[in-house]
Design an enzyme around this catalytic site. Structure first.
Site, PDB file in Angstrom:
ATOM      1  N   LYS A 191     -26.512  -9.916 -12.988  1.00 11.40           N
ATOM      2  CA  LYS A 191     -26.699 -11.359 -12.948  1.00 11.40           C
ATOM      3  C   LYS A 191     -25.866 -12.033 -11.855  1.00 11.40           C
ATOM      4  O   LYS A 191     -26.337 -12.964 -11.206  1.00 11.40           O
ATOM      5  CB  LYS A 191     -26.379 -11.991 -14.300  1.00 11.40           C
ATOM      6  CG  LYS A 191     -24.909 -11.958 -14.692  1.00 11.40           C
ATOM      7  CD  LYS A 191     -24.676 -12.663 -16.004  1.00 11.40           C
ATOM      8  CE  LYS A 191     -23.209 -12.645 -16.382  1.00 11.40           C
ATOM      9  NZ  LYS A 191     -22.366 -13.420 -15.460  1.00 11.40           N
ATOM     10  N   THR A 192     -24.626 -11.556 -11.647  1.00  9.96           N
ATOM     11  CA  THR A 192     -23.777 -12.170 -10.620  1.00  9.96           C
ATOM     12  C   THR A 192     -24.375 -11.953  -9.238  1.00  9.96           C
ATOM     13  O   THR A 192     -24.314 -12.830  -8.371  1.00  9.96           O
ATOM     14  CB  THR A 192     -22.353 -11.587 -10.685  1.00  9.96           C
ATOM     15  OG1 THR A 192     -21.849 -11.750 -12.018  1.00  9.96           O
ATOM     16  CG2 THR A 192     -21.433 -12.299  -9.713  1.00  9.96           C
ATOM     17  N   ASP A 211     -23.862 -20.241 -14.671  1.00 12.77           N
ATOM     18  CA  ASP A 211     -23.627 -18.886 -15.174  1.00 12.77           C
ATOM     19  C   ASP A 211     -23.302 -18.937 -16.672  1.00 12.77           C
ATOM     20  O   ASP A 211     -22.762 -19.921 -17.170  1.00 12.77           O
ATOM     21  CB  ASP A 211     -22.447 -18.274 -14.404  1.00 12.77           C
ATOM     22  CG  ASP A 211     -22.301 -16.786 -14.656  1.00 12.77           C
ATOM     23  OD1 ASP A 211     -23.247 -16.164 -15.170  1.00 12.77           O
ATOM     24  OD2 ASP A 211     -21.233 -16.232 -14.323  1.00 12.77           O
ATOM     25  N   GLU A 212     -23.653 -17.868 -17.394  1.00 15.91           N
ATOM     26  CA  GLU A 212     -23.344 -17.729 -18.830  1.00 15.91           C
ATOM     27  C   GLU A 212     -23.825 -18.951 -19.625  1.00 15.91           C
ATOM     28  O   GLU A 212     -23.085 -19.525 -20.442  1.00 15.91           O
ATOM     29  CB  GLU A 212     -21.827 -17.532 -19.040  1.00 15.91           C
ATOM     30  CG  GLU A 212     -21.235 -16.349 -18.293  1.00 15.91           C
ATOM     31  CD  GLU A 212     -21.583 -14.996 -18.907  1.00 15.91           C
ATOM     32  OE1 GLU A 212     -22.450 -14.966 -19.802  1.00 15.91           O
ATOM     33  OE2 GLU A 212     -21.000 -13.988 -18.474  1.00 15.91           O
ATOM     34  N   GLN A 251     -26.138 -12.211 -26.040  1.00 16.10           N
ATOM     35  CA  GLN A 251     -24.689 -12.075 -25.892  1.00 16.10           C
ATOM     36  C   GLN A 251     -23.969 -13.401 -26.156  1.00 16.10           C
ATOM     37  O   GLN A 251     -22.854 -13.611 -25.677  1.00 16.10           O
ATOM     38  CB  GLN A 251     -24.339 -11.562 -24.496  1.00 16.10           C
ATOM     39  CG  GLN A 251     -24.825 -10.146 -24.222  1.00 16.10           C
ATOM     40  CD  GLN A 251     -24.274  -9.590 -22.929  1.00 16.10           C
ATOM     41  OE1 GLN A 251     -23.104  -9.224 -22.822  1.00 16.10           O
ATOM     42  NE2 GLN A 251     -25.132  -9.497 -21.924  1.00 16.10           N
ATOM     43  N   ARG A 310     -21.227  -2.094 -23.848  1.00 16.61           N
ATOM     44  CA  ARG A 310     -20.081  -1.869 -22.952  1.00 16.61           C
ATOM     45  C   ARG A 310     -20.021  -0.413 -22.502  1.00 16.61           C
ATOM     46  O   ARG A 310     -19.345  -0.092 -21.522  1.00 16.61           O
ATOM     47  CB  ARG A 310     -18.747  -2.191 -23.650  1.00 16.61           C
ATOM     48  CG  ARG A 310     -18.515  -3.625 -24.122  1.00 16.61           C
ATOM     49  CD  ARG A 310     -18.822  -4.646 -23.098  1.00 16.61           C
ATOM     50  NE  ARG A 310     -20.207  -5.109 -23.250  1.00 16.61           N
ATOM     51  CZ  ARG A 310     -20.875  -5.777 -22.335  1.00 16.61           C
ATOM     52  NH1 ARG A 310     -20.322  -6.058 -21.172  1.00 16.61           N
ATOM     53  NH2 ARG A 310     -22.123  -6.169 -22.551  1.00 16.61           N
TER      54      ARG A 310
END
Length: 758
Positions: free
Chosen positions: A57-58, A244-245, A275, A620
């Protein structure tokens, strides 16, 4: 496509070569997959990029900003890019600098609060502030609220500044001002003083030219609502918005964004509804779920190509999260072919769980995995304790992300109470606890005691015993010291009379320490109470209090640097955004995970957030994943039966490797496994779980197991216990059975944990 290939997108030389040769946009973005490229090229109108864990995503955000500039769609100063943390903002700025160079400095790039502060400084007078306002720190906030609580003639010991601060912050995060509270039923909270205290708090802040952190956004909203010209100027300046987020936005942030982006709605929000795990601090998952309703003609792109984890891990994560009703839906996939099935590990208790996990870690280290590539992720901070002690015991280097268990404030306070009990000359312990909880003992009084102590060559404790016989102290302070001395006299008498675990609980209760935390009624105080419970649990493994305190000294002596790295030990919340080659997820039992408190407070919404947290934990892991649960846990020194988390039942069986005979080292482990198979996976719960359907997991487990094994025990019968081995029943008292074991001697155990198949 490899991670190395994808990362070329942010390589300066690689990009300069393409730009200098005037390559087309398609060539420029060739390292992106199809959906990443679509997200980067869709520049106009509202766009929601549902970016699953490990899907880049970044990279999409930075490439999209670069495309806005290189395509000459807009200027850098017309772009607003918002992150949630300063660290994320720094990382994005660094990545962009390698792509667009110094032009990154012209972009409005930062956190919600840093950008809101910039807007507020330019318009401070509109909310009766000066442009050089100061952002007040939390300690000063509490001091100010304490004054207001006392002014309203409320008992600060029952209505704590911490509790009031939490309440006010939660209202501000919802975009509510004190006027909103005064005009609602919420004004009747805090003994009918909620609205008044909130109003006076805001007035005092204004008088001192202060704002608190939440005010930054709230004052922006006030300006936007009351001064349309300011908002219009911002809309002329800012044309493209990247967030973002987005799943972590609260109501105030959501309202702030909606005010600025309309009518063009050139907004790109990147996030993952699966998330969204910060509801406890105000985040509202409905913001991302309602994106299409909030922005007309919105497009949604799903990034589902995961470049991190194996197919076994992703299939398990997909299956688990599919049980949530409130989600937009996506399914992660990967081209990574290697990996292994998820290991679901059962243990008798927490000690055995920590031993089995440490054995697996040692095996992985021998097989070439670095310490830095291994993580143990827990649901709650107190659950790190057993792993910290085990790792110290066997010499595994580790680091706790956050504060180590025995270094936490409440643990150090409790240990100081115990230290002073066994050693009255421990002046450091005395200084720490004499005013914890608050007893009105000021620095001047303490300095006077220290002077007397030095002059008479006595400990501080012995000094106050002398001084209370005089009139040196004010009556209230004198009475406080007399009560303190009396308590320690009683506890000292009990030191050799009652069990040290019971004495520890008595000390924490009679000192007022536990009551003080209970009154505070905050998430922080609840966590501290859980830590104190775990501290008491730890004491039960030792013969006396002195032995336990000596053990703590050894555990704390573990600060050496390790050149080969350290195992990461942290909560699931802290692990979001991180990745590890090998991940261990312990303590997956009902009541602990999912958290019973979350379900009790929020019902189905709470359960779904807990499941999202489990999803975060699973994703993770890159290659190795182990999930574990136990049959019994200690609560305040008492054993309680527990059952496996429903989340284990929701894992696809084809992706799970249940621990089998080959994984165990002795016959007791084998019987442990056999026992597990009889009871562990019988637990089913309807997916439409409601708060009113809540089960008492302890009684449910006991009933299930008792029916299988415990109903026909007789004195003289030969039995088997998974921890103590074989033995003969000596006496039966309800569910407690006294057994003489062949090797362990006479023990009193729970009857439901005895097998009678002999």
């Amino acid at each position: 496509m490899t991670n190395v290939d994808i990362n070329k997108l942010t390589d300066l030389k690689f990009l300069e070569k393409k730009l200098n040769k005037n390559y087309s946009d398609n060539i420029f973005f060739k390292e992106l997959n199809d959906n990443q490229r679509k997200a980067v090229e869709t520049l106009d109108g509202p766009l929601l990029v549902l970016s699953g864990a490990g899907t880049g995503k970044t990279r999409v955000l930075t490439a999209r900003i670069a495309n806005l500039i290189f395509s000459q769609k807009t200027n850098p100063w017309n772009i607003l890019a918002v992150t949630f943390t300063n660290k994320a903002a720094r990382e994005m700025r660094e990545r962009l600098e390698t792509i667009i160079g110094p032009r990154v400095n012209n972009i409005w790039l930062g956190t919600f609060h840093s950008i809101a502060a910039r807007i507020l400084r330019e318009n401070a007078e509109l909310v009766l502030l000066k442009s050089n306002f100061t952002i007040i720190n939390p300690d000063d906030q509490k001091r100010l609220l304490k004054e207001l609580i006392i002014f309203e003639k409320l008992d600060e010991r029952k209505i704590t500044p911490q509790f009031v601060l939490h309440l006010i912050n939660s209202w501000k995060d919802m975009g509510l001002t004190f006027k909103d509270i005064l005009n609602s039923e919420k004004q009747y909270l805090i003994n009918g003083k909620a609205g008044t205290i909130f109003e006076n708090y805001q007035k005092r802040l204004l008088d001192m030219n202060y704002v608190d952190f939440a005010d930054l956004l709230l004052h922006n909203l006030t300006i936007f609502n009351n001064h349309e010209d300011v908002l219009e100027k911002l809309k002329i300046k800012l044309k493209y918005f990247l967030i973002d987020e987005y799943q972590d936005t609260n109501t105030a942030q959501y309202l702030w964004l909606k005010k600025m982006v309309k009518p063009e709605n050139n907004i790109c929000c990147v996030g993952d509804d699966d998330q969204s795990i910060y509801g406890w601090r105000g985040a509202d998952v409905k913001n991302i779920l309602n994106f299409e309703k909030d922005f007309e003609e919105a497009k949604i792109l799903r990034l589902e190509d995961n470049y991190r984890s194996s197919k076994f891990i992703l299939n398990a994560a997909n299956a688990l999260i599919s049980n949530n009703e409130y989600r937009l839906g996506k399914s992660l996939k990967t081209s990574i072919k290697d990996g292994e099935k998820i290991n679901v590990l059962h243990a008798w208790d927490g000690l055995e769980e920590s031993r089995k996990i440490s054995l697996q870690i040692e095996t992985q280290i021998k097989n070439g995995i670095n310490y830095d590539e291994i993580a143990v992720l827990v649901r709650a901070g107190y659950q790190t304790r057993l792993f910290e002690e085990r790792f110290v015991q066997i010499g595994l280097p580790y680091k706790v992300v956050g504060v180590k268990f025995y270094e936490r404030l409440e643990i150090r306070d409790a240990l100081s109470y115990f230290r002073l009990l066994v050693q009255k000359s421990d002046d450091l312990a005395f200084e720490r606890i004499i005013n914890s909880p608050k007893r009105g003992i000021g620095p001047q009084t303490l300095n006077f005691i220290k002077t007397y102590s030095r002059d008479k060559n006595k400990s501080l404790f012995e000094s106050i015993k002398d001084l209370v016989k005089t009139d040196e102290f004010r009556p209230k302070v004198k009475a406080t010291f007399i009560e303190f001395i009396k308590l320690y006299s009683i506890w000292e008498h009990d030191l050799d009379k009652i069990n040290h675990v019971d004495l520890a609980m008595k000390v924490l209760e009679e000192s007022g320490y536990i009551k003080n935390l209970q009154i505070e009624k905050s998430l922080e105080s609840e966590g501290r109470l859980e830590n104190l419970k775990e501290l008491v649990n730890a004491m039960s493994s030792f013969d006396n209090m002195l032995g336990f305190l000596e053990h703590i000294a050894l555990v704390n002596d573990n600060d050496a640097e390790h050149k080969d790295g350290q195992i990461s030990l942290m909560t699931l919340h802290a692990a979001k955004g991180l990745e590890f080659l090998s991940v261990f997820l312990p303590c997956w039992e009902e009541g602990a995970f999912p958290s019973q408190r979350s379900i009790d407070e929020k019902g189905k919404e709470g359960l779904e957030e807990e499941r999202r947290l489990a999803y975060v934990g699973i994703t993770r892991a890159k290659k190795h994943l182990c999930i574990s649960h136990v049959s019994s846990r200690q609560i305040f020194g008492s054993w309680q039966n527990v059952i496996p988390s429903r989340f284990i039942e929701e894992l696809p069986k084809e992706e799970v490797l249940e621990t089998n005979i080959e994984n165990y080292n002795n016959i007791n482990d084998f019987n442990d496994y056999e026992f597990n198979q009889e009871i562990s996976y019988n637990y089913k719960i309807n997916n439409n779980f409601k708060k009113s359907d809540n089960l008492n997991s302890t009684s449910y487990f006991e009933q299930t197991h008792q029916n299988n094994h415990g109903s026909d025990l007789k004195v003289g019968q030969k039995v088997f216990h998974i921890k103590f081995g074989t033995g003969v029943v000596l006496d039966i008292d309800d569910d407690k059975v006294e057994v003489e074991f062949d090797k362990a001697g006479i023990k009193k155990v729970i009857g439901s944990f005895l097998k009678n198949k002999f």
